[in-house]
Design a protein around this motif. Structure first.
Motif, PDB file in Angstrom:
ATOM      1  N   ALA A  62       0.833  -1.199   0.000  1.00 50.00           N
ATOM      2  CA  ALA A  62       0.000   0.000   0.000  1.00 50.00           C
ATOM      3  C   ALA A  62       0.870   1.253   0.000  1.00 50.00           C
ATOM      4  O   ALA A  62       2.078   1.204   0.266  1.00 50.00           O
ATOM      5  CB  ALA A  62      -0.925  -0.010   1.222  1.00 50.00           C
ATOM      6  N   THR A  63       0.252   2.364  -0.301  1.00 47.95           N
ATOM      7  CA  THR A  63       0.970   3.644  -0.294  1.00 47.95           C
ATOM      8  C   THR A  63       1.240   4.091   1.145  1.00 47.95           C
ATOM      9  O   THR A  63       0.640   3.589   2.095  1.00 47.95           O
ATOM     10  CB  THR A  63       0.163   4.723  -1.024  1.00 47.95           C
ATOM     11  N   VAL A  64       2.136   5.064   1.265  1.00 44.41           N
ATOM     12  CA  VAL A  64       2.476   5.582   2.589  1.00 44.41           C
ATOM     13  C   VAL A  64       1.251   6.202   3.258  1.00 44.41           C
ATOM     14  O   VAL A  64       1.019   6.029   4.454  1.00 44.41           O
ATOM     15  CB  VAL A  64       3.614   6.616   2.487  1.00 44.41           C
ATOM     16  N   GLY A  65       0.423   6.885   2.488  1.00 47.20           N
ATOM     17  CA  GLY A  65      -0.776   7.499   3.045  1.00 47.20           C
ATOM     18  C   GLY A  65      -1.737   6.486   3.627  1.00 47.20           C
ATOM     19  O   GLY A  65      -2.305   6.699   4.708  1.00 47.20           O
ATOM     20  N   VAL A  66      -1.918   5.361   2.939  1.00 43.99           N
ATOM     21  CA  VAL A  66      -2.824   4.319   3.415  1.00 43.99           C
ATOM     22  C   VAL A  66      -2.261   3.679   4.676  1.00 43.99           C
ATOM     23  O   VAL A  66      -2.979   3.440   5.661  1.00 43.99           O
ATOM     24  CB  VAL A  66      -3.062   3.262   2.321  1.00 43.99           C
ATOM     25  N   LYS A  67      -0.955   3.369   4.663  1.00 44.29           N
ATOM     26  CA  LYS A  67      -0.334   2.768   5.842  1.00 44.29           C
ATOM     27  C   LYS A  67      -0.435   3.699   7.050  1.00 44.29           C
ATOM     28  O   LYS A  67      -0.765   3.267   8.160  1.00 44.29           O
ATOM     29  CB  LYS A  67       1.142   2.455   5.561  1.00 44.29           C
TER      30      LYS A  67
END
Length: 520
Positions: A262-267
């Motif tokens: 996943a992207t950093v934002g999702v994590k």
């Protein structure tokens, strides 16, 4: 007084002092609050210039901008450092590495500048500009935390990254990766910079409009919400960072939620969501029990930090509420004591209601000790305050028409505000008189055996008794709620001693009143 001793107003401007004017105290509300006058601020500028030592004054313009800049840089560091360590996995990019180097340089410079930063004394009465006192104070307080927070890890990471990218040997590359990971974990020491944020908020709260409660309240609320945000942010980063250190075991929450790619934002969103769920003790985000000992401890730490957050939040909110509108709280406290007293004395319900209505009409839900307030200001300000309070009375009452301003001011300083409810007997016939009354708002009925007369706004009664201390010839009853000002006989006599012409006029007026039986 020799005018040459007073420094000219333009003596410390940019045009005359050049760049040094940036480090001198500015003429604003903060400096006037501490020093009291423009002349005193100018003398403080002269004092700093004559010291011959370069020091940044606490009330200087550059000091204000410097504090705001350092607050912004510190807050960005406290947000970005955990994000970099937990989610960027060593691929932070040149921009973030440049920001780290810039921040480290700025914090190292700040340590040096603090030895030249003037200090506001504890009583807020003087600025300490002596280099030795500044050095001793800084070394005893914030020096060690500042040095730890300013450790130049950004430079170390930049140099290590350059060696890592230029290394071709696989074994050395692996060793370099472990060193980089250790250095990144070591960079958590920079979170000590949160102490700087606290200190900067305290300084801004002290320096910026320190005489305004609204400003202090704003900075207190802002600092509270920033601390809560940082606590939730750090907790969310820890939620992801610990599984990453374990190389994401198969039973960790990151794999269960399919967040490996996943992207950093999702994590980050999932990490903060889990942190908040555990801090506020909700089941959302933590439906399953911890699968290992490390995850168990993370959950417990989150719950404890949530309890601390609640404690700090409730404590600060309670303090803010207790400091808000103290006059209303004082009024409620007085009313509570009054109600207990009336109950204890077993007063009739009708009388209790009249007393409660009187307090509401007299104070309007706010409790002020007017005598103490007026005693705390100068005589000139007392006259201005009373002139505003009695403005309608001065316009309507014939006693004050075409009178000397000194007589009016002398009378105003002796007036006492009183309030009477509908039906109250203000004075009784044949009772000894010791004061006269001026009606500001309301209507009264003058009753004697042969006469009834109504008086209203601007009228006065009891002047004969105030002059002679004789008995009242009539009863005065309030027809409506009446706001009056009373003047005692002793105070009236004391004022009239300085104005014999006014005394003669009043004695003639009183004689006519007595002859027509209107005297009360």
């Amino acid at each position: 007084m020799d005018k040459s001793k007073d420094p000219p107003t333009e003596s410390c401007t940019t045009a005359t002092c050049g760049w040094r004017a940036l480090f001198l105290p500015q003429l604003n509300r903060q400096s006037l609050c501490v020093y009291g006058s423009e002349v005193a601020v100018e003398r403080e500028c002269i004092r700093q210039l004559q010291s011959g030592v370069w020091v940044i004054h606490p009330f200087s313009l550059i000091r204000s901008y410097y504090i705001m800049c350092m607050m912004a840089i510190t807050f960005l560091n406290l947000i970005g450092i955990p994000m970099e360590i937990a989610f960027l996995d060593g691929y932070s990019g040149l921009g973030w590495e440049g920001f780290n180097v810039f921040s480290d340089t700025l914090f190292l410079m700040d340590v040096a500048l603090n030895f030249r930063m003037g200090i506001i004394s504890e009583d807020n009465e003087v600025a300490i500009l002596d280099i030795k006192q500044i050095r001793l104070c800084y070394l005893r307080t914030w020096f060690i935390p500042d040095v730890i927070a300013a450790f130049p890890i950004g430079y170390i990471l930049l140099i290590a990254d350059l060696h890592y990218h230029n290394e071709t040997n696989p074994s050395k590359t692996n060793r370099m990766m472990r060193i980089l990971m250790f250095v990144r974990i070591l960079s958590l020491v920079r979170l000590v910079r949160v102490s700087r944020l606290v200190r900067f908020f305290n300084e801004v709260e002290k320096v910026s409009n320190a005489n305004l409660e609204v400003v202090r309240l704003f900075f207190r609320v802002l600092s509270l919400f920033m601390m809560i945000f940082l606590l939730c942010h750090w907790n969310g980063c820890i939620q992801y960072f610990v599984p990453m250190l374990e190389e994401f075991p198969s039973d960790c929450w990151v794999r269960r939620e399919n967040l490996m790619n996943a992207t950093v934002g999702v994590k980050y969103s999932w990490g903060v969501f889990r942190a908040l769920s555990q801090m506020v003790a909700l089941s959302y985000g933590s439906m399953e029990a911890p699968t290992n000992e490390v995850e168990l401890w993370i959950v417990m730490v989150s719950m404890v930090s949530g309890c601390l957050m609640y404690t700090v939040l409730v404590g600060n909110v309670a303090t803010i509420i207790s400091n808000t509108d103290p006059t209303a709280k004082a009024y409620k406290s007085k009313m509570s004591h009054l109600e207990h007293y009336m109950t204890f004395m077993k007063l009739p319900p009708e009388l209790q209601l009249r007393i409660s209505n009187y307090y509401q009409a007299r104070y309007g839900g706010k409790w002020f000790d007017e005598k103490d307030i007026l005693n705390l200001v100068s005589t000139s300000l007392q006259e201005e305050i009373l002139t505003v309070m009695c403005s309608s009375l001065l316009k309507k009452s014939p006693l004050f028409q075409d009178r000397d301003i000194n007589f009016i001011n002398a009378i105003l300083l002796k007036l006492q505000y009183e309030l009477f409810q509908e039906g109250d007997v203000i004075i009784r016939q044949n009772a000894h008189g010791d004061r006269m009354f001026f009606i500001e708002h309301g209507q009264v009925l003058v009753e004697s055996e042969d006469l009834e007369k109504e008086l209203c706004d601007g009228d006065f009664f009891g002047e004969i008794c105030a002059l002679t201390k004789g008995k009242h010839l009539a009863t005065v009853r309030a027809l409506t709620e009446c706001q009056c000002f009373s003047l005692s006989s002793d105070a009236f006599q004391l004022v009239l001693e300085g104005f014999p012409d006014v005394r003669k006029d009043l004695e003639k007026m009183a004689q006519l009143t007595e002859e027509s039986l209107i005297d009360v």
